[in-house]
Design an enzyme around this catalytic site. Structure first.
Site, mmCIF file in Angstrom:
data_model
loop_
_atom_site.group_PDB
_atom_site.id
_atom_site.type_symbol
_atom_site.label_atom_id
_atom_site.label_comp_id
_atom_site.label_asym_id
_atom_site.label_seq_id
_atom_site.Cartn_x
_atom_site.Cartn_y
_atom_site.Cartn_z
ATOM 1 N N ARG A 1 -66.971 -30.238 49.477
ATOM 2 C CA ARG A 1 -67.178 -31.571 48.716
ATOM 3 C C ARG A 1 -68.677 -32.073 48.984
ATOM 4 N NH1 ARG A 1 -62.537 -35.935 48.890
ATOM 5 N NH2 ARG A 1 -63.754 -36.603 50.759
ATOM 6 N N LYS B 1 -69.224 -37.899 45.998
ATOM 7 C CA LYS B 1 -69.029 -39.126 47.097
ATOM 8 C C LYS B 1 -70.496 -39.372 47.431
ATOM 9 C CE LYS B 1 -65.830 -40.019 50.776
ATOM 10 N NZ LYS B 1 -64.499 -40.619 49.830
ATOM 11 N N GLU C 1 -58.969 -44.447 39.196
ATOM 12 C CA GLU C 1 -59.043 -44.477 40.521
ATOM 13 C C GLU C 1 -58.447 -45.677 41.003
ATOM 14 O OE1 GLU C 1 -60.353 -42.807 43.350
ATOM 15 O OE2 GLU C 1 -61.973 -41.401 42.385
#
Ligand code: PLP
Length: 339
Positions: A82, A184, A220
């Protein structure tokens, strides 16, 4: 290595300076060998792109102390992948998976006496990050990069046991449809501070973001992914290119199907069809699962299972995943790296 004076049961989620952190520098097209250092201050150029233009990405994972004294890392290869994805999105050099995992292992070992004992529910939180540094002023990729991994003990998120809390749907968007929602990266979180603060002022745990195009579907829950359990035993979680792909969420999808016998579904979660769910929760590394009591959407307050009790499926999922992380339940192949 001496003992540390920490009351494990009173730990929250706050910064604690541990002994060592890993530091590696990228310059002239390559990463150096990296090293562990005792200095927790970072010295960087005032022109660093991380400071002005948000060229920064991070990860979060944990080390768990098992009953037999050994230490577990949970799926660090997924965090490595990620972070590589976040790096590609912000034009930063990638950290190879083996370097990433070795840095985490080295930092955990060097700070071993900070790992909370088995049975406290507390863990060692590991924070890898990469930032663009070096002398620069234009909006360009940085000439140099710094990759670091530090760690600190953090408490069990639910001190008094798993407890449901309330959330409110935000009028802000977390990410643009084709923006950086799936990476992220620092900017996403700076942008979430104000919506989060407004939710807290209204006594909600955090806010829920809808899809940025139509504002009809849940994306989210604060900095966690959403899941719901339907009456007919489906585990449903939203699918969208602007959601951050939670490793906890993908782990729960797998466990729901292979251990609990639910049907695991990634698809749309309409904000006006919350009645389809008998239980709901938010998931992520920090809390594993935060059961959702109710959601405030405009003038409606929708309660799922109960405002005070955790639903049975949510509890089983939580116990199964925590059991795997702390080494009490057999893990699917490749999920645990033992130290
Ligand atoms: C980190 C994060 C999550 C949770 O991901 P995990 O890999 O499960 O910890 C979910 N949503 C956002 C926005 C995040 O930043």
């Amino acid at each position: 290595m001496g003992k540390v004076d920490i009351k494990w049961s009173e730990l929250g989620f706050s910064y604690i300076k541990t002994d060592y952190r890993y530091l590696s520098y990228w310059k002239d097209g390559k990463w150096d060998d990296g090293e562990l250092t005792k200095d927790n201050q970072v010295h960087i150029s005032e022109g660093s792109t991380a400071l002005h233009y948000g060229q920064t990405a991070f990860e979060g994972l944990k080390a768990y102390r098992c009953k037999d004294g050994s230490i577990n890392l949970f799926r660090p290869d997924e965090n490595a992948k990620r972070l590589q994805n976040s790096c590609r999105r912000l034009l930063m050099p990638e950290i190879p998976t083996d370097v990433f995992i070795q840095a985490c292992l080295d930092v955990v070992k060097a700070n071993e006496h900070f790992i909370p004992p088995y049975g406290t529910g507390a863990t060692l939180y590991i924070r890898p990050y990469i930032v663009g540094v070096g002398d620069n002023i234009g909006v360009n990729p940085a000439p140099e990069y710094l990759f670091s991994v530090f760690c600190m003990p953090v408490g069990n998120y639910f001190k008094g046991g798993l407890a449901p809390t309330n959330f409110i749907v935000s009028e802000y968007d977390r990410a643009a449809g084709n923006g950086t929602g799936a990476a992220k990266v620092g900017g996403n979180y700076a942008a979430s501070l104000l919506p989060g603060e407004e939710a807290h002022q209204r006594k909600f745990s955090d806010c829920i973001y809808l899809d940025p195009q139509t504002h009809t579907k849940i994306e989210e829950v604060g900095a966690a992914n959403f899941f719901g359990i339907t009456k007919d035993n489906q585990f449903v979680t939203p699918l969208s290119p602007s959601i951050l792909p939670s490793i906890t969420k993908y782990s729960l999808l797998y466990l729901a199907e292979h251990r609990l016998g639910l049907k695991a579904v990634e698809g749309d979660v309409a904000i006006n069809k919350l009645g389809e769910f008998v239980e709901a929760g938010a998931c992520g590394t920090a809390a594993v699962i935060s059961p959702i009591a109710g959601i405030q959407y405009k003038d409606d307050f929708h309660v799922f299972y109960s405002e005070t009790e955790v639903g049975p499926v949510t509890r089983r999922l939580y116990d199964e995943l925590c059991g795997i992380q702390f080494g009490d339940v057999e893990a699917p192949e490749g999920w645990i790296i033992k130290i």
